[in-house]
Design a protein around this motif. Structure first.
Motif, PDB file in Angstrom:
ATOM      1  N   TYR A  53     -11.974  -8.349   8.845  1.00  0.00           N
ATOM      2  CA  TYR A  53     -13.299  -8.424   9.453  1.00  0.00           C
ATOM      3  C   TYR A  53     -13.159  -9.090  10.801  1.00  0.00           C
ATOM      4  O   TYR A  53     -12.496 -10.103  10.954  1.00  0.00           O
ATOM      5  CB  TYR A  53     -14.248  -9.238   8.562  1.00  0.00           C
ATOM      6  N   LEU A  57     -15.903  -8.548  13.779  1.00  0.00           N
ATOM      7  CA  LEU A  57     -17.196  -8.807  14.401  1.00  0.00           C
ATOM      8  C   LEU A  57     -18.314  -8.625  13.382  1.00  0.00           C
ATOM      9  O   LEU A  57     -18.175  -7.831  12.454  1.00  0.00           O
ATOM     10  CB  LEU A  57     -17.423  -7.861  15.587  1.00  0.00           C
ATOM     11  N   PRO A  58     -19.437  -9.308  13.559  1.00  0.00           N
ATOM     12  CA  PRO A  58     -20.561  -9.138  12.636  1.00  0.00           C
ATOM     13  C   PRO A  58     -21.046  -7.689  12.632  1.00  0.00           C
ATOM     14  O   PRO A  58     -21.051  -7.018  13.663  1.00  0.00           O
ATOM     15  CB  PRO A  58     -21.635 -10.070  13.194  1.00  0.00           C
ATOM     16  N   GLN A  88     -22.371  -7.173   5.356  1.00  0.00           N
ATOM     17  CA  GLN A  88     -23.048  -8.467   5.352  1.00  0.00           C
ATOM     18  C   GLN A  88     -22.792  -9.206   4.038  1.00  0.00           C
ATOM     19  O   GLN A  88     -22.591 -10.425   4.034  1.00  0.00           O
ATOM     20  CB  GLN A  88     -24.549  -8.255   5.552  1.00  0.00           C
ATOM     21  N   LEU A 136     -19.343 -10.478   4.173  1.00  0.00           N
ATOM     22  CA  LEU A 136     -19.312 -11.610   5.103  1.00  0.00           C
ATOM     23  C   LEU A 136     -19.823 -12.873   4.418  1.00  0.00           C
ATOM     24  O   LEU A 136     -19.221 -13.951   4.538  1.00  0.00           O
ATOM     25  CB  LEU A 136     -20.152 -11.293   6.336  1.00  0.00           C
ATOM     26  N   ALA A 137     -20.927 -12.741   3.694  1.00  0.00           N
ATOM     27  CA  ALA A 137     -21.484 -13.900   2.990  1.00  0.00           C
ATOM     28  C   ALA A 137     -20.482 -14.432   1.966  1.00  0.00           C
ATOM     29  O   ALA A 137     -20.318 -15.650   1.798  1.00  0.00           O
ATOM     30  CB  ALA A 137     -22.795 -13.524   2.307  1.00  0.00           C
ATOM     31  N   VAL A 195     -17.780 -16.309   3.803  1.00  0.00           N
ATOM     32  CA  VAL A 195     -18.266 -17.614   4.258  1.00  0.00           C
ATOM     33  C   VAL A 195     -18.258 -18.600   3.091  1.00  0.00           C
ATOM     34  O   VAL A 195     -17.864 -19.758   3.246  1.00  0.00           O
ATOM     35  CB  VAL A 195     -19.674 -17.468   4.866  1.00  0.00           C
ATOM     36  N   TRP A 223     -12.062 -20.118   9.987  1.00  0.00           N
ATOM     37  CA  TRP A 223     -12.430 -18.746  10.333  1.00  0.00           C
ATOM     38  C   TRP A 223     -11.390 -18.139  11.277  1.00  0.00           C
ATOM     39  O   TRP A 223     -10.952 -16.995  11.084  1.00  0.00           O
ATOM     40  CB  TRP A 223     -13.813 -18.744  10.972  1.00  0.00           C
ATOM     41  N   GLU A 224     -11.024 -18.888  12.293  1.00  0.00           N
ATOM     42  CA  GLU A 224     -10.011 -18.406  13.236  1.00  0.00           C
ATOM     43  C   GLU A 224      -8.687 -18.153  12.534  1.00  0.00           C
ATOM     44  O   GLU A 224      -7.988 -17.168  12.828  1.00  0.00           O
ATOM     45  CB  GLU A 224      -9.811 -19.433  14.351  1.00  0.00           C
TER      46      GLU A 224
END
Lengths: 227, 207
Positions: A144, A146-147, A154, A157-158, A161, A215-216
């Motif tokens: 992943y 970019l948003p 999504q 992504l959640a 996170v 994240w990075e």
């Protein structure tokens, strides 16, 4: 560490409880007005509950249960457990309502009880937590970059996170969830976690930096695997 | 020196990324960023991370159709309250003394009945009309008859019976003073014909 902490604190002493990033806008003023109306409503409902009106407590439950369950679910990553903790929270609140000072705000008090129950639950877990916020761990990778507006993306992504949040120590994770995921103001977060606002801001900065680093690292690992 | 300055600025970049930096700190950080590319890159990566967080925040971790907690909470509240009881009978039951309370009540009732029976027997013996001789003692129905007879006298005429006022009223005696009764039930005194005058000087017949 913070050379101008005192000056920073002095500049924030008059900050309203629910001030958003730009308090000069009409929307922020209206939001503050609505928040104060809710505070008066909460105080009246609390008095009614003390007088034996169970329906007033039902109104308080209806007002806060969804957000409380959401906050707890972000911390424990389990919806059923979050519901159980939320119910226990409301029961504790009901039992202690006679000792509650109605001059204080009901919402932060409710969430404080809920977050403390949640933290007790997290301490009982056997899953290892990150030793230090300055030593992030990078494991695996995820394709992943970019948003994306796609709901499936999504949802992934959640989930990612949540995975990263578990690597952040609980005291910092709690503030990150309350401030950046649930939108509480710094003052409200301070009331919930029982710390000074300056401490909350310092921990928030550390938590955001730790999240960025995780994240990075995951993006870097993903790119290396892709190459 | 530059590294210290960068460290000081990077400690505050997360707050700048969230638009929470104010006053002198804000001006100092912005001045530094103008001339420091690594710190600008650090600020950019922080901005991306916060975007990811805000996107994840928009995705709810719980379903919107989840039922309310109130029904189970209401049940919990109801079960926590003690059941309503009549105040009169609340305290012995609360103390687990209900059986003892019932036994004590039964004993008191028995005592009351016993005292009542004895009192009736005592009342028969103290009747002035039957105290004269043992021969005057007759079975119960006769005793009722024996205690009744008194001649017809005016209501204001003083009674010649020894202690009419102290006579115990029992089931076997008349509640009306015998002086007011004008005839004898044992038929030893003729029934008045109704023509006698109300002679206040007439002495009542005693037995």
């Amino acid at each position: 560490m913070w050379k101008s902490t005192e000056s920073y604190n002095r500049s924030q002493d008059t900050e309203p409880l629910s001030q958003e990033a730009d308090p000069s806008t009409a929307q922020s003023t209206e939001a503050v007005g609505d928040a104060r109306a809710d505070e008066r409503g909460d105080a009246w409902l609390v008095e009614q509950v003390r007088g034996g009106d169970d329906q007033a407590f039902a109104a308080l439950v209806a007002r806060y249960e969804r957000k409380l369950i959401r906050v707890l679910a972000r911390l424990v990553h389990d919806e059923e457990l979050a519901r159980d903790l939320a119910q226990e929270t409301f029961w504790k609140v009901y039992s202690r309502l006679d000792r509650f000072d109605t001059s204080r705000r009901f919402g932060p008090w409710l969430f404080r009880i809920g977050v403390n129950l949640c933290l007790d639950q997290l301490r009982r877990r056997e899953a290892p937590l990150a030793a230090s916020i300055d030593q992030p761990h990078g494991e695996g990778g995820w394709a992943y970059d970019l948003p994306d507006a796609d709901p499936r993306i999504q949802a992934e992504l959640a989930q990612e996170v949540q995975f990263i949040l578990e690597k952040i120590p609980v005291p910092y994770r709690t503030i990150l969830v309350l401030r950046d995921l649930e939108g509480f103001s710094s003052a409200e977060v301070a009331a919930i976690v029982g710390r000074r606002e300056a401490t909350v801001r310092w921990r928030l900065a550390k938590a955001r930096d730790a999240f960025r680093e995780h994240w990075e690292r995951r993006l870097e690992l993903t790119r290396r695997e892709a190459n | 020196m530059g590294n210290l300055q960068c460290k000081w600025v990077r400690d505050r970049l997360p707050l700048l990324a969230g638009n929470e930096l104010r006053g002198a700190d804000l001006r100092r950080v912005e001045r530094h960023l103008i001339g420091c590319a690594p710190c600008r890159e650090h600020r950019s990566s922080l901005g991306q991370a916060l975007k990811v967080l805000h996107l994840a925040a928009a995705y709810p971790p719980v379903s919107a159709e989840a039922p309310s907690l109130w029904p189970s909470l209401a049940q919990q509240i109801r079960h926590s309250r003690p059941p309503a009881q009549a105040p009169l009978f609340a305290w012995p039951r609360r103390l687990g003394l209900w059986p003892a309370y019932s036994f004590a009540g039964a004993c008191l009732l028995a005592i009351a009945v016993t005292v009542g029976l004895r009192g009736q027997g005592t009342g028969k013996q103290s009747d002035p009309h039957s105290l004269n001789t043992a021969a005057n003692h007759k079975p119960a129905p006769a005793e009722v008859v024996k205690q009744v007879p008194e001649p017809v006298v005016a209501s204001h005429e003083p009674s010649e019976s020894p202690e009419p006022a102290s006579e115990a009223i029992t089931a076997f005696t008349e509640s009306v003073p015998s002086a007011r009764i004008g005839y004898d039930l044992d038929h030893t005194i003729p029934m008045p014909s109704g023509r006698e005058s109300r002679d206040t000087t007439r002495q009542p017949t005693t037995y």
